[in-house]
Design a protein around this motif. Structure first.
Motif, short mmCIF file in Angstrom:
data_model
loop_
_atom_site.label_atom_id
_atom_site.label_comp_id
_atom_site.label_asym_id
_atom_site.label_seq_id
_atom_site.Cartn_x
_atom_site.Cartn_y
_atom_site.Cartn_z
N GLN A 60 -17.93 83.94 69.19
CA GLN A 60 -17.60 82.97 70.24
C GLN A 60 -17.34 81.59 69.68
OE1 GLN A 60 -20.54 83.01 73.44
NE2 GLN A 60 -20.28 80.81 73.61
N THR A 61 -18.20 81.16 68.77
CA THR A 61 -18.02 79.84 68.17
C THR A 61 -17.42 79.94 66.77
OG1 THR A 61 -20.38 79.98 67.70
CG2 THR A 61 -19.71 78.50 69.47
N GLN A 89 -22.46 86.96 71.66
CA GLN A 89 -21.60 85.92 71.07
C GLN A 89 -20.85 86.45 69.85
OE1 GLN A 89 -24.89 85.52 71.57
NE2 GLN A 89 -25.16 83.88 73.06
N ASN A 128 -26.44 99.85 60.45
CA ASN A 128 -27.63 99.09 60.84
C ASN A 128 -28.83 100.00 60.73
OD1 ASN A 128 -29.67 97.65 62.48
ND2 ASN A 128 -27.92 96.34 63.02
N ASP A 163 -31.53 99.82 62.37
CA ASP A 163 -32.22 99.97 63.65
C ASP A 163 -31.32 100.77 64.62
OD1 ASP A 163 -33.47 99.73 66.06
OD2 ASP A 163 -33.26 97.55 66.23
N PHE A 192 -27.86 98.52 52.06
CA PHE A 192 -27.84 98.47 50.59
C PHE A 192 -27.73 99.87 49.97
CE2 PHE A 192 -29.81 94.48 51.90
CZ PHE A 192 -28.90 93.61 51.33
#
Ligand code: FAD
Length: 326
Positions: free
Chosen positions: A256-257, A276, A291, A293, A311
């Motif tokens: 978003q930014t 975001q 990921n 998780d 990794f």
């Protein structure tokens, strides 16, 4: 057949890939007429012709480089008046969007920015002819189908919205006469600093983006992300968490930014998938996440997900891709 103006984004006549994508889209709407402003119009015309430009309007003047944006708007207004197109297509870069907005204001028409598709307007949602543009909005939660209701629509299209297709056309070069208005010399460029080159593609234009987040756990570990990017010829992106930690430059932030990307393939490594971040990558054609998780929100939007330690996973992936390439 109706003409469609395509504004050429180039560096000294070297045409950038998003312009070739615009030519693919323009052919759906009519006959592409490219507008090349600045040096190198002759060399560019050949490439533009090979990608479907029937005519190439060229104008060169010091004003295009010495002053910001307005001289280009003057030239494009002249091009619209000379050609009478059904639409003007421009690349949805920062400059492209500003040019598009100013041009639409001059033409008394309307502008659509960040389009991810463009088509003739007789079909669904568009009604009444013209040009219909598709945008992906609110972090890609909605698809907006819209059209400009009066005048010549000016549409800024995101890079990677269409494939680059070779389609031989005449590419006839024509001089475009431009008179600069009073405001053309209002904002002078006083210096330019070339960005240090990584040799990787520009993030917003890349067909593949490999990104790293907080899970990368350190600036030095970004080498793992870069190695995969290099094996794939990809650009490197980063989450804001990684950028705020100082592990990767702000220019590489996706979201978003940060920058909005729409590649063919987006690989998110150690990124949770906060709204975001999604806002900047959710229109990617294929999304892969690594990921550790299994509950990470990024897995809600992926096409392929790997639950595992980046990794372990990413170096194996890099090795496999490198082996298959050789
Ligand atoms: C106004 C505003 C604007 C924002 N703009 C942006 C923006 O433009 N871009 C952006 O990205 N964020 C932006 N954010 C921040 C956003 O809300 C999140 O904080 C940020 O995206 C989190 O980054 P992350 O996913 O890397 O980190 P985290 O949320 O901490 O996620 C890290 C992930 O890595 C995983 N992980 C950890 N170790 C490993 C490992 N070894 N192997 C595999 N996985 C691992 C974890 O399971 C976790 O899911 C903005 C926030 C605000 C309030």
């Amino acid at each position: 057949m109706a003409d469609v103006l395509v504004v050429v984004d180039h560096v000294d006549g070297v045409v950038r890939k998003p312009t070739l994508e615009l030519l693919t889209l323009a052919r759906r709407l009519g006959e592409p007429v490219a507008v090349h402003l600045g040096p190198g119009g002759g060399a560019a015309a050949r490439v533009l012709g090979e990608h479907g430009a029937v005519r190439v309007l060229v104008a060169d003047a010091p004003e295009f480089a010495e002053f910001l944006v307005v001289p280009k708007v003057d030239a494009l207004q002249a091009a619209v008046e000379a050609v009478g197109p059904v639409a003007v297509l421009v690349s949805s870069s920062g400059e492209g969007k500003e040019v598009a907005a100013r041009l639409a204001l001059r033409l008394g028409s309307g502008v659509i920015t960040d389009a991810v598709d463009v088509r003739p307007g007789d079909g669904d949602g568009g009604g009444g002819g013209g040009v219909v543009a598709v945008q992906s909005v609110f972090a890609a939660s909605f698809t907006a189908v819209s059209r400009v209701t009066r005048g010549v629509p000016v549409v800024a299209v995101k890079p990677n919205a269409a494939p680059v297709e070779v389609a031989a056309a005449a590419g006839v070069v024509e001089e475009l006469a431009v008179e600069f208005g009073e405001s053309a010399r209002g904002t002078r460029v006083v210096s330019r600093t070339p960005r240090a080159s990584t040799g990787r593609p520009e993030l917003t234009e890349a067909a593949i983006v490999v990104s790293g987040g907080r899970g990368v756990n350190g600036a030095e570990n970004f080498a793992v992300i870069e190695a995969l990017a290099d094996a794939l010829g990809a650009a490197v992106g980063a989450s804001r968490a990684a950028v705020d930690a100082g592990w990767y430059p702000h220019a590489n932030q996706v979201g978003q930014t940060g920058k909005s990307v729409s590649p063919q393939l987006y690989i998110a490594n150690g990124i949770s998938g906060a709204i975001q971040h999604r806002a900047g990558m959710q229109t990617s054609k294929t999304i892969v996440a690594v990921n550790k998780d299994a509950e990470a929100p990024i897995f809600d939007l992926v096409d392929f997900g790997v639950v595992g330690d980046l990794f372990q996973v990413v170096p194996q992936l890099t090795e496999e891709i490198t082996a298959r390439k050789s």
